[in-house]
Scaffold this motif. Structure first.
Motif, PDB file in Angstrom:
ATOM      1  N   VAL A  45       7.031  22.952  35.123  1.00  0.00           N
ATOM      2  CA  VAL A  45       8.053  21.927  35.316  1.00  0.00           C
ATOM      3  C   VAL A  45       8.075  21.585  36.803  1.00  0.00           C
ATOM      4  O   VAL A  45       8.237  22.471  37.642  1.00  0.00           O
ATOM      5  N   ILE A  46       7.850  20.318  37.109  1.00  0.00           N
ATOM      6  CA  ILE A  46       7.873  19.911  38.509  1.00  0.00           C
ATOM      7  C   ILE A  46       9.085  19.022  38.735  1.00  0.00           C
ATOM      8  O   ILE A  46       9.272  18.017  38.052  1.00  0.00           O
ATOM      9  N   ILE A  47       9.929  19.422  39.678  1.00  0.00           N
ATOM     10  CA  ILE A  47      11.135  18.657  39.973  1.00  0.00           C
ATOM     11  C   ILE A  47      10.991  18.020  41.343  1.00  0.00           C
ATOM     12  O   ILE A  47      10.882  18.711  42.354  1.00  0.00           O
ATOM     13  N   ASP A  74       8.530  30.602  29.432  1.00  0.00           N
ATOM     14  CA  ASP A  74       7.132  30.751  29.882  1.00  0.00           C
ATOM     15  C   ASP A  74       6.590  29.508  30.598  1.00  0.00           C
ATOM     16  O   ASP A  74       5.428  29.137  30.440  1.00  0.00           O
ATOM     17  N   ALA A  75       7.455  28.849  31.337  1.00  0.00           N
ATOM     18  CA  ALA A  75       6.987  27.722  32.155  1.00  0.00           C
ATOM     19  C   ALA A  75       7.430  27.957  33.595  1.00  0.00           C
ATOM     20  O   ALA A  75       8.510  28.495  33.838  1.00  0.00           O
ATOM     21  N   GLU A  76       6.580  27.594  34.522  1.00  0.00           N
ATOM     22  CA  GLU A  76       6.931  27.797  35.925  1.00  0.00           C
ATOM     23  C   GLU A  76       7.517  26.514  36.506  1.00  0.00           C
ATOM     24  O   GLU A  76       7.065  25.415  36.188  1.00  0.00           O
ATOM     25  N   THR A  77       8.548  26.673  37.346  1.00  0.00           N
ATOM     26  CA  THR A  77       9.191  25.521  37.954  1.00  0.00           C
ATOM     27  C   THR A  77       8.785  25.409  39.419  1.00  0.00           C
ATOM     28  O   THR A  77       8.790  26.393  40.149  1.00  0.00           O
ATOM     29  N   ILE A  78       8.407  24.209  39.811  1.00  0.00           N
ATOM     30  CA  ILE A  78       8.058  23.973  41.210  1.00  0.00           C
ATOM     31  C   ILE A  78       8.852  22.766  41.700  1.00  0.00           C
ATOM     32  O   ILE A  78       8.825  21.702  41.095  1.00  0.00           O
ATOM     33  N   VAL A  79       9.567  22.971  42.796  1.00  0.00           N
ATOM     34  CA  VAL A  79      10.345  21.889  43.395  1.00  0.00           C
ATOM     35  C   VAL A  79       9.490  21.224  44.470  1.00  0.00           C
ATOM     36  O   VAL A  79       8.946  21.905  45.340  1.00  0.00           O
ATOM     37  N   SER A  96      18.569  30.174  49.762  1.00  0.00           N
ATOM     38  CA  SER A  96      17.144  30.478  49.868  1.00  0.00           C
ATOM     39  C   SER A  96      16.338  29.918  48.703  1.00  0.00           C
ATOM     40  O   SER A  96      15.119  30.016  48.691  1.00  0.00           O
ATOM     41  N   LEU A  97      17.019  29.316  47.715  1.00  0.00           N
ATOM     42  CA  LEU A  97      16.320  28.855  46.503  1.00  0.00           C
ATOM     43  C   LEU A  97      15.494  29.985  45.898  1.00  0.00           C
ATOM     44  O   LEU A  97      14.331  29.799  45.556  1.00  0.00           O
ATOM     45  N   GLY A  98      16.114  31.140  45.808  1.00  0.00           N
ATOM     46  CA  GLY A  98      15.411  32.310  45.269  1.00  0.00           C
ATOM     47  C   GLY A  98      14.868  32.038  43.882  1.00  0.00           C
ATOM     48  O   GLY A  98      15.559  31.468  43.043  1.00  0.00           O
ATOM     49  N   GLY A  99      13.639  32.444  43.651  1.00  0.00           N
ATOM     50  CA  GLY A  99      13.053  32.282  42.328  1.00  0.00           C
ATOM     51  C   GLY A  99      12.512  30.894  42.068  1.00  0.00           C
ATOM     52  O   GLY A  99      11.967  30.629  41.008  1.00  0.00           O
ATOM     53  N   VAL A 100      12.651  29.994  43.043  1.00  0.00           N
ATOM     54  CA  VAL A 100      12.121  28.647  42.868  1.00  0.00           C
ATOM     55  C   VAL A 100      10.945  28.446  43.812  1.00  0.00           C
ATOM     56  O   VAL A 100      11.076  28.617  45.009  1.00  0.00           O
ATOM     57  N   ARG A 101       9.814  28.103  43.264  1.00  0.00           N
ATOM     58  CA  ARG A 101       8.668  27.815  44.124  1.00  0.00           C
ATOM     59  C   ARG A 101       8.751  26.377  44.598  1.00  0.00           C
ATOM     60  O   ARG A 101       9.268  25.502  43.899  1.00  0.00           O
ATOM     61  N   VAL A 110       1.127  20.314  41.256  1.00  0.00           N
ATOM     62  CA  VAL A 110       0.218  20.394  40.106  1.00  0.00           C
ATOM     63  C   VAL A 110      -0.928  21.353  40.411  1.00  0.00           C
ATOM     64  O   VAL A 110      -1.335  22.160  39.564  1.00  0.00           O
ATOM     65  N   ALA A 111      -1.428  21.311  41.660  1.00  0.00           N
ATOM     66  CA  ALA A 111      -2.519  22.207  42.054  1.00  0.00           C
ATOM     67  C   ALA A 111      -2.073  23.663  41.954  1.00  0.00           C
ATOM     68  O   ALA A 111      -2.822  24.524  41.487  1.00  0.00           O
ATOM     69  N   LEU A 112      -0.837  23.944  42.370  1.00  0.00           N
ATOM     70  CA  LEU A 112      -0.287  25.305  42.259  1.00  0.00           C
ATOM     71  C   LEU A 112      -0.317  25.781  40.812  1.00  0.00           C
ATOM     72  O   LEU A 112      -0.737  26.902  40.523  1.00  0.00           O
ATOM     73  N   LEU A 113       0.128  24.912  39.897  1.00  0.00           N
ATOM     74  CA  LEU A 113       0.171  25.282  38.484  1.00  0.00           C
ATOM     75  C   LEU A 113      -1.235  25.520  37.948  1.00  0.00           C
ATOM     76  O   LEU A 113      -1.472  26.439  37.171  1.00  0.00           O
ATOM     77  N   GLU A 114      -2.166  24.684  38.390  1.00  0.00           N
ATOM     78  CA  GLU A 114      -3.538  24.853  37.906  1.00  0.00           C
ATOM     79  C   GLU A 114      -4.141  26.162  38.421  1.00  0.00           C
ATOM     80  O   GLU A 114      -4.824  26.866  37.704  1.00  0.00           O
ATOM     81  N   ASP A 115      -3.854  26.483  39.687  1.00  0.00           N
ATOM     82  CA  ASP A 115      -4.343  27.741  40.250  1.00  0.00           C
ATOM     83  C   ASP A 115      -3.852  28.920  39.420  1.00  0.00           C
ATOM     84  O   ASP A 115      -4.594  29.845  39.122  1.00  0.00           O
ATOM     85  N   ARG A 116      -2.553  28.830  39.038  1.00  0.00           N
ATOM     86  CA  ARG A 116      -1.983  29.934  38.286  1.00  0.00           C
ATOM     87  C   ARG A 116      -2.672  30.068  36.932  1.00  0.00           C
ATOM     88  O   ARG A 116      -3.027  31.157  36.495  1.00  0.00           O
TER      89      ARG A 116
END
Lengths: 126, 126
Positions: A45-47, A74-79, A96-101, A110-116
């Motif tokens: 999920v990209i916000i 089971d989905a990763e969130t990236i702001v 600190s936006l803990g837990g949020v990448r 999108v590149a981060l998600l693909e790397d994962r």
């Protein structure tokens, strides 16, 4: 009530926050996103908050909650798209936006998600 | 004045319209998009209107103008996410969105752009 549209592209859901969300809007977005993750089987999920000029503890908590909900599904969130001034305010507020990448922009998110996904594929060969 | 954020993903710019645009907002969006197409060298512009509940001749003209500007800059515009009720209203108003391609959603819009690029690659082998 206006709802924030959720765009789907492959395994990724994209949300661009442009309106000032109040309590009801935040709840609606969380529900819509949870539904969308389940229905689409999205892995990420990209916000995008590039239109957000002020991030207070309310928005910070919303982002953290969305990230937590997505994680259980089971989905990763990236702001992405945080303005420099917003980053400064966040730190000054002690948020600190803990837990949020975060990532600089949509492409890097999108590149981060693909790397994962690639890392997973290596870890669990089929 | 709020500006509509323009997201870039590869060769494609993505714009999600969520706020009611007045004259100034439309001009700003057209300028921002033209700048973004030139700066990024994007080949496609996808405009998501899934949050738009009412499309009148003003919005219709805006979409057509954006498509024309993009075309001169060698980028194709695809409008995605149109609500059924909006489609009905458009036809009733006699607005045909001439020169604007549409697709059901973001994924199909991106697929359209990719098909076009593939067709070009075949037409002009290197």
């Amino acid at each position: 009530m206006e709802r924030v549209p959720i765009l789907k592209l492959g395994d990724v859901l994209i949300v661009s926050i442009q309106i000032d969300l109040q309590d009801q809007g935040v709840l609606a977005l969380q529900e819509d996103l949870a539904d969308a993750v389940v229905e689409s089987g999205a892995r990420g999920v990209i916000i995008d908050i590039s239109a957000v000029e002020i991030v207070d503890s309310f928005i910070g908590r919303m982002l953290a909650t969305i990230a937590s909900i997505s994680r259980v599904l089971d989905a990763e969130t990236i702001v992405v798209g945080m303005r420099p001034a917003v980053a400064i305010t966040l730190v000054e507020l002690g948020l600190s936006l803990g837990g949020v990448r975060t990532a600089l922009n949509l492409e890097k998110g999108v590149a981060l998600l693909e790397d994962r996904d690639n890392a997973r594929a290596v870890a669990v060969p089929r």
